[in-house]
Design an enzyme around this catalytic site. Structure first.
Site, PDB file in Angstrom:
ATOM      1  N   HIS A  64     -10.265 -14.682  41.682  1.00  0.00           N
ATOM      2  CA  HIS A  64     -10.591 -15.919  41.919  1.00  0.00           C
ATOM      3  C   HIS A  64     -11.043 -17.266  42.422  1.00  0.00           C
ATOM      4  O   HIS A  64     -10.923 -17.104  43.640  1.00  0.00           O
ATOM      5  CB  HIS A  64      -9.026 -16.711  41.312  1.00  0.00           C
ATOM      6  CG  HIS A  64      -9.314 -18.387  40.553  1.00  0.00           C
ATOM      7  ND1 HIS A  64     -10.270 -19.103  40.576  1.00  0.00           N
ATOM      8  CD2 HIS A  64      -8.722 -19.582  40.570  1.00  0.00           C
ATOM      9  CE1 HIS A  64     -10.327 -19.677  40.462  1.00  0.00           C
ATOM     10  NE2 HIS A  64      -8.953 -20.204  39.696  1.00  0.00           N
TER      11      HIS A  64
ATOM     12  N   HIS B  57     -10.791 -19.012  31.386  1.00  0.00           N
ATOM     13  CA  HIS B  57     -10.342 -19.127  33.073  1.00  0.00           C
ATOM     14  C   HIS B  57      -9.243 -18.285  33.467  1.00  0.00           C
ATOM     15  O   HIS B  57      -9.593 -17.965  34.781  1.00  0.00           O
ATOM     16  CB  HIS B  57      -9.775 -20.479  33.172  1.00  0.00           C
ATOM     17  CG  HIS B  57      -9.383 -21.345  34.110  1.00  0.00           C
ATOM     18  ND1 HIS B  57     -10.519 -21.210  35.547  1.00  0.00           N
ATOM     19  CD2 HIS B  57      -8.305 -21.260  34.517  1.00  0.00           C
ATOM     20  CE1 HIS B  57      -9.870 -21.386  36.550  1.00  0.00           C
ATOM     21  NE2 HIS B  57      -8.690 -21.292  36.357  1.00  0.00           N
TER      22      HIS B  57
ATOM     23  N   PHE C 170      -6.396 -26.887  39.581  1.00  0.00           N
ATOM     24  CA  PHE C 170      -4.979 -27.710  40.092  1.00  0.00           C
ATOM     25  C   PHE C 170      -5.358 -29.776  39.981  1.00  0.00           C
ATOM     26  O   PHE C 170      -6.268 -30.091  40.694  1.00  0.00           O
ATOM     27  CB  PHE C 170      -4.736 -27.712  41.391  1.00  0.00           C
ATOM     28  CG  PHE C 170      -3.779 -25.882  41.464  1.00  0.00           C
ATOM     29  CD1 PHE C 170      -3.665 -25.479  40.498  1.00  0.00           C
ATOM     30  CD2 PHE C 170      -3.462 -25.886  42.879  1.00  0.00           C
ATOM     31  CE1 PHE C 170      -3.091 -24.042  40.935  1.00  0.00           C
ATOM     32  CE2 PHE C 170      -3.143 -24.530  42.948  1.00  0.00           C
ATOM     33  CZ  PHE C 170      -2.938 -23.203  42.427  1.00  0.00           C
TER      34      PHE C 170
ATOM     35  N   GLU D 160      -3.972 -21.323  28.255  1.00  0.00           N
ATOM     36  CA  GLU D 160      -4.959 -21.050  27.754  1.00  0.00           C
ATOM     37  C   GLU D 160      -5.183 -20.629  26.533  1.00  0.00           C
ATOM     38  O   GLU D 160      -6.293 -21.313  26.021  1.00  0.00           O
ATOM     39  CB  GLU D 160      -6.100 -20.896  28.701  1.00  0.00           C
ATOM     40  CG  GLU D 160      -7.157 -20.585  28.360  1.00  0.00           C
ATOM     41  CD  GLU D 160      -8.423 -19.930  29.060  1.00  0.00           C
ATOM     42  OE1 GLU D 160      -9.115 -20.017  29.160  1.00  0.00           O
ATOM     43  OE2 GLU D 160      -7.773 -19.035  30.470  1.00  0.00           O
TER      44      GLU D 160
ATOM     45  N   CYS E 154     -10.293 -26.146  40.523  1.00  0.00           N
ATOM     46  CA  CYS E 154     -10.807 -24.704  40.552  1.00  0.00           C
ATOM     47  C   CYS E 154     -11.839 -24.744  39.529  1.00  0.00           C
ATOM     48  O   CYS E 154     -12.406 -23.995  38.593  1.00  0.00           O
ATOM     49  CB  CYS E 154     -10.454 -23.526  40.505  1.00  0.00           C
ATOM     50  SG  CYS E 154      -8.714 -23.439  41.354  1.00  0.00           S
TER      51      CYS E 154
END
Length: 413
Positions: A340, A304, A401, A315, A164
């Site tokens: 996403h 994110h 990931f 985050e 991502c």
């Protein structure tokens, strides 16, 4: 070191298939989530996604050959690239084609094609028969290659794959190649088409997706106490990056400058972010250092934040650690609207960050009604409606990931 600016943008998403429509829906807090219509979802835990509008067909923008020969992710990339290149207005015939490159990101590449072909193969007892375009359609580098072929761009050409964080990785590489004098223009961004049975089923198995099937539009709720996973999205975002003096000389419209970027690795877990956000903190700090800025300079941060229970908290802690109790910093999570987009996420969020700078507007985080009590108290998350404020500096975070952290900083010119 050469300065790098953005002179063109294009987007294909659930909230619009052009930048103007997309940005209008973003600033007005619209959700692109709805029931999936691509396949029968009755047996799936998640039955919705941020799917492109049902009346959108790639054949409206591409010729029959391009549709036939290319996976959906490449088709999305070609459509968004056409918008960005036309918006930029550079003339490849007026310069060396070796001065213009393509660096593009994708997380899954031709996943839909691979899935369809294997299903067809498994269903027959006859001699294996595969589509002659099977391999080129599945290759993750094909969006980059096809953009280059279509427009005769003969400079640097490759694909970044960092889950991502792929699009931000591509943008960072494009920035640096221009800084180093190895290109004058680079077409960059990301694309993915992951609304498939395999993707939805696979992410369900990971327990990563929201299962709020009765209320899809409210499913993506970053930082909210009731968040239960992310909403899958699809599409592409493309930006034309250009050396500043070259853009000025040809009279190009300059939207913003890319001031800095950075990548780090968590070295922690295959899917989870570091609980204290160590890699994310360092990535933000290094991006600011690369831009010659401090944490006190940043007006807006596009997080994110995907709406997962663990990721959002790590985050938030990382942002607070990097910026402290900054009265200047506004944070929002626009995946609450777009879903996403995996390898395309950084590209569409780069466009959002650039528009925040050009329009002096911080987009909202929708659906977030009750902030999680684990969030740092001093973190200023914009919820509800967009906020008008001067945005000279914007930062965009993407985390993938495998522990990939990629951060890009945008600056008003």
């Amino acid at each position: 070191m050469k300065r790098v600016v953005i002179t063109g943008m294009g987007v294909v998403s659930s909230l619009g298939t052009d930048v103007a429509t997309f940005w209008n829906n973003i600033k007005n807090g619209r959700s692109g989530a709805k029931a999936i219509t691509r396949f029968d979802t009755s047996k799936f835990k998640t039955q919705f996604a941020s799917q492109l509008p049902d009346d959108f067909h790639t054949a409206q923008y591409l010729d029959k050959g391009e549709v036939k020969r290319n996976d959906l992710f490449t088709q999305y990339a070609l459509i968004a690239a056409k918008q960005a290149i036309e918006d930029s207005g550079f003339d490849i015939n007026a310069m060396s084609p070796y001065d213009v490159g393509v660096i593009f990101g994708s997380a899954q590449g031709g996943f839909e094609t691979f899935e369809q072909q294997i299903k067809e193969y498994s269903a027959t007892n006859h001699e294996p028969h595969f589509n002659p375009f099977f391999i080129p359609k599945t290759l993750v580098n094909m969006a980059s290659g096809l953009i280059s072929i279509k427009y005769g761009l003969m400079g640097i050409n490759f694909t970044t794959v960092s889950a991502c964080a792929s699009a931000n990785s591509a943008i960072m590489d494009a920035l640096n190649y221009i800084r180093w004098g190895k290109a004058k223009i680079v077409v960059t961004g990301g694309a993915d088409a992951p609304i498939t049975e395999g993707s939805i089923g696979g992410y369900n198995a990971l327990k990563a997706l929201s299962t709020r099937n009765t209320d899809p539009e409210a499913a993506s709720r970053p930082f909210d106490v009731e968040r239960d996973g992310f909403v899958m999205g699809e599409g592409a975002g493309v930006l034309v990056l250009e050396e500043y003096e070259h853009a000025k000389q040809r009279g190009a419209t300059i939207y913003a400058e890319i001031a800095g970027s950075s990548m780090t690795g968590d070295a922690y877990h295959i899917t989870a972010t570091h609980p204290e956000g160590k890699g994310a903190i360092k990535a933000m700090e290094l991006a600011l250092q690369d831009a010659g800025l401090t944490h006190n300079d940043v007006d807006y941060l596009n997080a994110h934040a995907t709406s997962t229970p663990v990721g959002d908290i790590s985050e938030a802690k990382a942002i607070y650690s990097a910026f402290g109790d900054s009265a200047k910093l506004s944070v929002s999570a626009t995946k609450s609207m777009t879903g996403h987009l995996l390898g395309a996420a950084g590209a569409v969020e780069a466009i959002i960050s650039v528009k925040a700078v050009t329009d002096n507007l911080v987009p909202p985080t929708i659906n977030t009604t009750t902030l999680d009590s684990q969030l740092p108290v001093g973190l200023r998350i914009v919820t509800g409606d967009a906020v008008e404020k001067t945005v000279n500096i914007a930062m965009s975070n993407t985390f993938g990931f495998g522990g990939h952290n990629a951060v890009v900083v945008f600056k008003k010119v």
